[in-house]
Design a protein around this motif. Structure first.
Motif, PDB file in Angstrom:
ATOM      1  N   GLU A  34       0.763  -0.990  -0.048  1.00  0.00           N
ATOM      2  CA  GLU A  34      -0.018  -0.061   0.054  1.00  0.00           C
ATOM      3  C   GLU A  34       0.831   1.535  -0.054  1.00  0.00           C
ATOM      4  N   SER A  35       0.223   2.343  -0.707  1.00  0.00           N
ATOM      5  CA  SER A  35       1.020   3.532  -0.847  1.00  0.00           C
ATOM      6  C   SER A  35       0.359   4.482   0.700  1.00  0.00           C
ATOM      7  N   LEU A  36       0.907   5.476   0.825  1.00  0.00           N
ATOM      8  CA  LEU A  36       0.570   6.348   1.765  1.00  0.00           C
ATOM      9  C   LEU A  36      -0.890   6.720   1.461  1.00  0.00           C
ATOM     10  N   ASP A  37      -1.170   7.119   0.053  1.00  0.00           N
ATOM     11  CA  ASP A  37      -2.422   7.450  -0.066  1.00  0.00           C
ATOM     12  C   ASP A  37      -3.690   6.458  -0.038  1.00  0.00           C
ATOM     13  N   THR A  38      -3.383   5.085  -0.037  1.00  0.00           N
ATOM     14  CA  THR A  38      -4.304   4.264   0.257  1.00  0.00           C
ATOM     15  C   THR A  38      -4.351   3.892   1.679  1.00  0.00           C
ATOM     16  N   PHE A  39      -3.133   3.816   2.438  1.00  0.00           N
ATOM     17  CA  PHE A  39      -3.029   3.427   3.770  1.00  0.00           C
ATOM     18  C   PHE A  39      -3.769   4.493   4.758  1.00  0.00           C
ATOM     19  N   ALA A  40      -3.282   5.861   4.619  1.00  0.00           N
ATOM     20  CA  ALA A  40      -3.612   6.857   5.481  1.00  0.00           C
ATOM     21  C   ALA A  40      -5.178   7.028   5.530  1.00  0.00           C
ATOM     22  N   PRO A  41      -5.950   6.977   4.575  1.00  0.00           N
ATOM     23  CA  PRO A  41      -7.330   6.931   4.716  1.00  0.00           C
ATOM     24  C   PRO A  41      -8.194   5.928   5.723  1.00  0.00           C
ATOM     25  N   ARG A  42      -7.524   4.828   5.666  1.00  0.00           N
ATOM     26  CA  ARG A  42      -8.162   3.753   6.594  1.00  0.00           C
ATOM     27  C   ARG A  42      -7.697   3.946   8.217  1.00  0.00           C
ATOM     28  N   ALA A  43      -6.841   4.854   8.287  1.00  0.00           N
ATOM     29  CA  ALA A  43      -6.082   5.079   9.803  1.00  0.00           C
ATOM     30  C   ALA A  43      -7.077   5.768  10.602  1.00  0.00           C
ATOM     31  N   ILE A  44      -8.312   5.356  10.981  1.00  0.00           N
ATOM     32  CA  ILE A  44      -9.303   5.685  11.828  1.00  0.00           C
ATOM     33  C   ILE A  44      -9.570   4.869  12.907  1.00  0.00           C
ATOM     34  N   ASP A  45      -9.673   5.342  14.075  1.00  0.00           N
ATOM     35  CA  ASP A  45      -9.936   4.545  15.213  1.00  0.00           C
ATOM     36  C   ASP A  45     -11.334   4.378  15.293  1.00  0.00           C
ATOM     37  N   PRO A  46     -11.955   3.197  15.230  1.00  0.00           N
ATOM     38  CA  PRO A  46     -13.478   2.862  14.892  1.00  0.00           C
ATOM     39  C   PRO A  46     -14.069   3.361  16.259  1.00  0.00           C
ATOM     40  N   GLU A  47     -13.511   3.206  17.332  1.00  0.00           N
ATOM     41  CA  GLU A  47     -14.234   3.557  18.578  1.00  0.00           C
ATOM     42  C   GLU A  47     -14.339   5.308  18.790  1.00  0.00           C
ATOM     43  N   SER A  48     -13.469   5.932  18.527  1.00  0.00           N
ATOM     44  CA  SER A  48     -13.459   7.390  18.950  1.00  0.00           C
ATOM     45  C   SER A  48     -13.562   8.296  17.827  1.00  0.00           C
TER      46      SER A  48
END
Length: 141
Positions: A34-48
């Motif tokens: 994965e590139s940063l462009d595909t990785f970063a958008p998924r970096a979300i904590d589902p709880e907060s």
């Protein structure tokens, strides 16, 4: 929702700059292809709902000066990296606080962990899944 994008924080320059978390994330992205462009958008904590930005991840991977992550930001990275939060916590503790997670373990545990580092990623993942069936990740000691 907080977004991680500052670059203030500890001075990471010097002869022994630690990069354990940055190395873990960069290597994991490479494993996932994965590139940063595909990785970063998924970096979300589902709880907060806390997000980690592409820019912060970029600086982390390059070993640039950044604000150390809080738990929710590590959880967001764990989602994107598809890794257990504990792996990121250990790497962050080592990078930002000089904590060696193996020092508090028994000699036998340390020996197992050192051997684990010699396994290819797919075998490490299978072994971790096996261990998780025997001792669930969130069980108390």
């Amino acid at each position: 929702m907080a977004a991680k994008d500052g670059n203030q924080g500890e001075d990471m320059s010097g002869p022994e700059r630690r990069t354990q978390l940055g190395d873990l994330i960069r290597e994991r992205r490479a494993e996932l292809g994965e590139s940063l462009d595909t990785f970063a958008p998924r970096a979300i904590d589902p709880e907060s709902g806390t997000r980690v930005t592409r820019g912060w991840i970029y600086r982390l991977e390059r070993g640039e000066k950044i604000t150390p992550p809080v738990y929710e930001e590590l959880a967001a990275l764990a989602v994107a990296a598809r890794l257990p939060i504990e792996r990121l916590q250990d790497a962050a503790g080592a990078q930002f606080h000089g904590v060696d997670p193996l020092r508090s373990g028994t000699g036998e545990a340390v020996a197992y962990v050192r051997k684990l580092d010699q396994l290819p990623p797919d075998q490490r993942d299978r072994l971790l899944r096996l261990i998780d069936t025997l001792v669930p990740p969130h069980s108390s000691d």
